[in-house]
Each structure stands twice: as C-alpha cells, then as structure tokens.
Scaffold this motif. Structure first.
Motif, PDB file in Angstrom:
ATOM      1  N   SER A 151       0.851  -1.187   0.000  1.00  0.00           N
ATOM      2  CA  SER A 151       0.000   0.000   0.000  1.00  0.00           C
ATOM      3  C   SER A 151       0.886   1.236   0.000  1.00  0.00           C
ATOM      4  O   SER A 151       2.034   1.199   0.470  1.00  0.00           O
ATOM      5  CB  SER A 151      -0.905   0.012   1.234  1.00  0.00           C
ATOM      6  N   PRO A 152       0.409   2.364  -0.518  1.00  0.00           N
ATOM      7  CA  PRO A 152       1.245   3.565  -0.606  1.00  0.00           C
ATOM      8  C   PRO A 152       1.729   4.037   0.767  1.00  0.00           C
ATOM      9  O   PRO A 152       1.037   3.876   1.773  1.00  0.00           O
ATOM     10  CB  PRO A 152       0.310   4.589  -1.253  1.00  0.00           C
ATOM     11  N   LEU A 192       6.769  -3.186   0.843  1.00  0.00           N
ATOM     12  CA  LEU A 192       7.023  -1.998   0.035  1.00  0.00           C
ATOM     13  C   LEU A 192       8.418  -1.442   0.233  1.00  0.00           C
ATOM     14  O   LEU A 192       9.104  -1.080  -0.736  1.00  0.00           O
ATOM     15  CB  LEU A 192       5.989  -0.913   0.358  1.00  0.00           C
ATOM     16  N   ARG A 218       6.181  10.147  -1.653  1.00  0.00           N
ATOM     17  CA  ARG A 218       5.015   9.267  -1.778  1.00  0.00           C
ATOM     18  C   ARG A 218       5.452   8.051  -2.577  1.00  0.00           C
ATOM     19  O   ARG A 218       5.839   8.163  -3.740  1.00  0.00           O
ATOM     20  CB  ARG A 218       3.857  10.029  -2.426  1.00  0.00           C
ATOM     21  N   THR A 222       4.940   4.147  -3.943  1.00  0.00           N
ATOM     22  CA  THR A 222       4.068   3.055  -4.350  1.00  0.00           C
ATOM     23  C   THR A 222       4.947   1.968  -4.962  1.00  0.00           C
ATOM     24  O   THR A 222       6.145   2.177  -5.194  1.00  0.00           O
ATOM     25  CB  THR A 222       3.036   3.527  -5.394  1.00  0.00           C
ATOM     26  N   GLU A 256       5.117   1.207  -7.893  1.00  0.00           N
ATOM     27  CA  GLU A 256       5.521   1.632  -9.233  1.00  0.00           C
ATOM     28  C   GLU A 256       6.528   2.767  -9.250  1.00  0.00           C
ATOM     29  O   GLU A 256       7.328   2.880 -10.184  1.00  0.00           O
ATOM     30  CB  GLU A 256       4.294   2.062 -10.040  1.00  0.00           C
TER      31      GLU A 256
END
Length: 517
Positions: A149-150, A302, A478, A480, A482
């Motif tokens: 999740s971000p 992440l 921020r 993510t 990607e």
C-alpha cells in the motif's frame, strides 16, 4: 495533501495539549494530583514501528529548563499510565499499562508495545499523577505478506533553535505523513550565539556549551518545548538517527573536533540524553560510551529502511577537515566512515532485502560535490567525499547486492539536493546505481534564499546533481510499488512565524530505474 477536518482537529488539539478531545470516552483512572504543574510540557512521540508494535515516548518535565536538567521533577520515580486506542476519542481502548519514569533517566518513558495488528492506525496518551498528556497518532508497519500500500514519508534534518522558528515542522505535520525520518542535528550543542546565522538569532539557547548530562538534557527540553516540533512528533511515528551536533560539531569516532580532553565523558552524556529524549527501543540504550543507532525497519513488502550511523565508527576527517583541494589522504583505501562491521551489516541487509524499495537513511552528502568552479576539485572532508574509496566500495555493493531500487536519504547540508549516485563521479558515462535525496534544514542557517546563478554554476560543475535550493524545508516522498515521488518543500522565511510551504521541485524515480526523472 489536504487534511480531512478530523485530522485538522487532531493536529491542533494534540499540539496545544488541551483536553477537550482527550477527556472523552474511556478514561484512565484518576491518580492523586501531587505534581503541581503539567509534566507533559515536552509532548509525546512514537517511533520504530514494526508489524505488531511501536515505541511510545514521553518525558515528565513541569519546568523544562529546570535546574540540573531534571525538568523541575521531584527527586523520586513517578508512575505513568499509558493508553492505546484505535480511535481519536479513546472510546475503543485496546491496551493500557503503567511504566515507571525513573529519575536516573530524566523521568523519560519508553513503552515498547507488541501484539498489535499490522498496518493499523492507533492513538495514545499518558497520565501522571492526575495530569493528562496530549494525544498522539501512530501506526504499525504493514505485515510482510500484505499487499503493498502507498507510503507517505516525510524527511527532515537540522533544526538550530536560535536560527529560526520551526514552521517547517508544522507544515510537515500538516502533510499527514505515515512516517517521519529525521536525519540528525535534531538539536545543537553550541552556547548562545556560538554559531550564528546570516540574519542573526531569533531565539536564544540555554546558557553554555553542552558538556554535562544536565546540559544536554536541558537543551533537548528546550527544543521539545517548541509547539511546532511537538505537533510533528504527535502526528506520526519517527525514525531517528543523530549526526554531529547532538554531541559536538564534526566529531569523528573518539576524536573531538575541538580537542576536548574530556570528550569521552561528553559523548557518553550526549548519548544518554539522546536516548532519554527520543522514541527509541531498548536496543539503543547506551552501553558505556557507545550507543547502537544503526538498525533496519521494514515497512511491509514496500520498503526497507536501513538507518546508518556515520559518526561513531569513522576515522578522523582527512587533511584537517573543511573544504580541501588536492587532499590525497581522502582517497586512501584504508579509511572508513561506517566501520567494517556496519558496512557489512548494511550490504547484508541490502542483499537479503525483498522489499520493493530500499531506503538508506544517513546523515552526510554521499554524492560528490565539487565546490570549485573550473579546473581542480575542492570537496568537503566531513562528507563522503572525505572517504571516497569506501564510498566506491559501498556503491559497488549497492549494484552487486541485487537490492531493488536503492534510494539514499540525507540531511546535514542545509539545502535541498537531488542527485544520481555513480560509481565514478568524474566519468559522465559511469553507471548510475541509485538516487540521493537531500533535505534542506528545518531552521539551521536562518532564512534561506534562492541564488539561481550559484545553483547553475554548481550543477554545471556537478552534472549528476539535478536540483539545489538554499531555502529551508523538508521532503515529502510518496512511495508506491511503481514509483517514488519526492516533493522538495520550501519556506521563504523562518525569522518570523507563519510562512507557507511550497513544492520547489518534484522528482520521480520509477521502479527499476537508478536515476532521477
């Protein structure tokens, strides 16, 4: 990012320390009121989240600048109740307990929680002898097998109290980050006006240069008495690591930059006060004259954070420190900044990482920066330029580790930088192996400026550096699966309160790339 109304309410109430929000819902049982004044003047904090826990911190100090660094507390231990809830109103309390605020640790409290749910937001508060603390918001890290999740991450450093107001901390808190990384120079050791900004001092340090345990405790208390700093602590968990000024300017290992004959004792005093005033786990309790500050924190699948200690294990600066040209010693293969054990620990952590992003959080500029326009090279001996051979070994290790998306987060410089990291900075065709994001200062050096001519000259001399900004500020990332997007936030002034923050530049690092976009 705009805050929801509830977030604005939480931030204003937590920072002010008023009781309207805190007194609703299931309350902590009232204890006899024997402390005459509110002991929570230094606020509350949390840190080092794991999937099932987090550290909660406070320190009792009804008179922050009280004699002997003890904050006006009586010469006895004090029982402190704590409470954790999953709502702001504390109507759903999930954990409670009692910790002892011990006099020998300046009445600080470190509650190490476990058994919590991963990836969850929580709220916490304390009570001591009838006094209720402000509330703080914290969160646990996601589980290792959770869907990514971000993550909204704020990066800050360098907050000289005399040089300006802490508006940047307030603006950082308003960004509603999930996590804050502070990269050192949280406080400064100088006597009043011992280090002056161009615009002079807007506030005054406590008397004397920090040397004794009482000195460091009092200075930490003075810094934490600032409401904007307290607000930033209350909004999210922090990952902290010191640089030099928490102890002494440009210290290196066992070597004092001022030739202090009692430096070993002074360093031990500073380490103890640092632990007492930060939301650190018991693994960072000082042991004699040392403290363990390098550590890893995983944020689900992440991100993995590798926090470094770039002071305690380094060799003395080459060529008597400062900006130097023609210093051959800085190129010596025998010189170390991290120490062999920490360097191996870092590379092992990178090699074993399965995280999408590997964030190396450290204190001093890693990219080469040539300060001399034209022929020749002039570099800073206190930065990684003074330990160039080890930097090459480390960046080669970045490449060879197989770790995904290494990004270095840096403080110290008092100006924003965005740079590509290369195996050979003097060869424009050298492989790029990572990205470095350097935050400007919260307050150090006072009101900043934007010298376009100087920026252009520096970037021309250092083409791997894409951005410089001499204004005060912080970074918001921020992240993510990607991409990592970095907003370099700037303030035009801090010599008076209320400056807005703006995004001076934005860079994106796509996953799988080793360069800025």
């Amino acid at each position: 990012m705009e805050q929801t109304p509830s977030r604005r309410v939480f931030l204003s109430v937590a920072a002010a320390g008023v009781g309207g929000l805190l007194l609703t819902g299931a309350g902590i049982p009232t204890a006899p009121r024997t402390l005459r004044r509110d002991p929570f003047t230094l606020g509350i904090a949390s840190g080092d989240p794991s999937p099932d826990g987090v550290v909660l911190w406070t320190r009792l100090a009804p008179e922050p600048l009280g004699l002997q660094g003890l904050g006006g507390m009586p010469a006895r231990d004090v029982e402190v109740e704590w409470q954790l809830a999953d709502d702001e109103g504390f109507t759903r309390v999930v954990r409670t307990g009692v910790e002892t605020a011990r006099r020998e640790r300046a009445h600080s409290v470190h509650v190490e929680l476990d058994g919590l749910e991963p990836g969850r937001e929580y709220f916490y508060r304390f009570r001591a002898e009838g006094h209720l603390s402000p509330a703080g918001r914290t969160r646990t890290a996601p589980a290792a097998d959770a869907a990514p999740s971000p993550l909204t991450l704020a990066v800050a450093a360098c907050a000289h109290y005399e040089h300006g107001y802490y508006t940047a901390y307030r603006r950082l808190a308003e960004q509603d980050p999930d996590l804050v990384v502070h990269l050192g120079d949280y406080m400064y050791e100088y006597a009043p006006k011992g280090y002056t900004a161009m615009g002079g001092a807007v506030r005054k340090h406590t008397e004397g240069r920090c040397a004794t345990l009482a000195d460091y405790r009092t200075r930490h208390a003075q810094y934490k008495s600032d409401a904007d700093l307290r607000a930033a602590h209350a909004v999210a968990p922090w990952l902290v690591a010191f640089d030099d000024h928490e102890i002494e300017n440009n210290w290196a290992g066992n070597v004092s930059s001022t030739g202090d004959p009692d430096f070993a004792r002074r360093r031990a005093n500073a380490f103890q006060a640092y632990y007492e005033n930060m939301p650190l786990r018991g693994t960072s309790v000082p042991n004699g004259g040392s403290i363990r500050i390098h550590r890893r924190v995983d944020w689900g699948p992440l991100a993995r954070f590798h926090l470094l200690d770039t002071r305690q294990f380094r060799d003395d600066q080459a060529c008597e420190d400062g900006l130097r040209a023609g210093c051959g010693d800085r190129l010596s293969t025998g010189r170390t900044l991290l120490g062999e054990d920490q360097r191996r620990w870092l590379l092992d952590g990178l090699s074993s990482s399965r995280a999408r992003w590997n964030l190396v959080a450290q204190q001093i500029l890693m990219a080469q920066r040539d300060y001399r326009a034209g022929p020749g090279t002039e570099v800073n001996m206190d930065s990684w330029d003074g330990y160039a051979a080890e930097r090459t070994r480390l960046l080669t290790g970045f490449r060879d580790s197989g770790a995904a998306n290494p990004v270095v987060l840096t403080g110290d410089m008092h100006m924003h930088h965005a740079a590509d990291l290369m195996l050979d900075f003097d060869d424009p065709d050298s492989p790029k192996v990572g990205v470095e994001l350097v935050t400007s200062s919260i307050a150090s050096d006072g009101d900043g400026y934007r010298d376009e001519a100087r920026v252009a000259e520096t970037i021309a001399e250092n083409p791997h550096i894409s951005y410089l900004d001499q204004r005060r500020g912080y970074i918001v990332c921020r992240i993510t699966p990607e991409e990592l997007r970095a907003d370099f936030r700037t303030l035009d002034y801090i010599s008076r309160r209320g400056a807005p923050a703006r995004t001076g530049a934005r860079f994106t690092v796509p996953a799988g790339h080793s360069a800025l976009v």
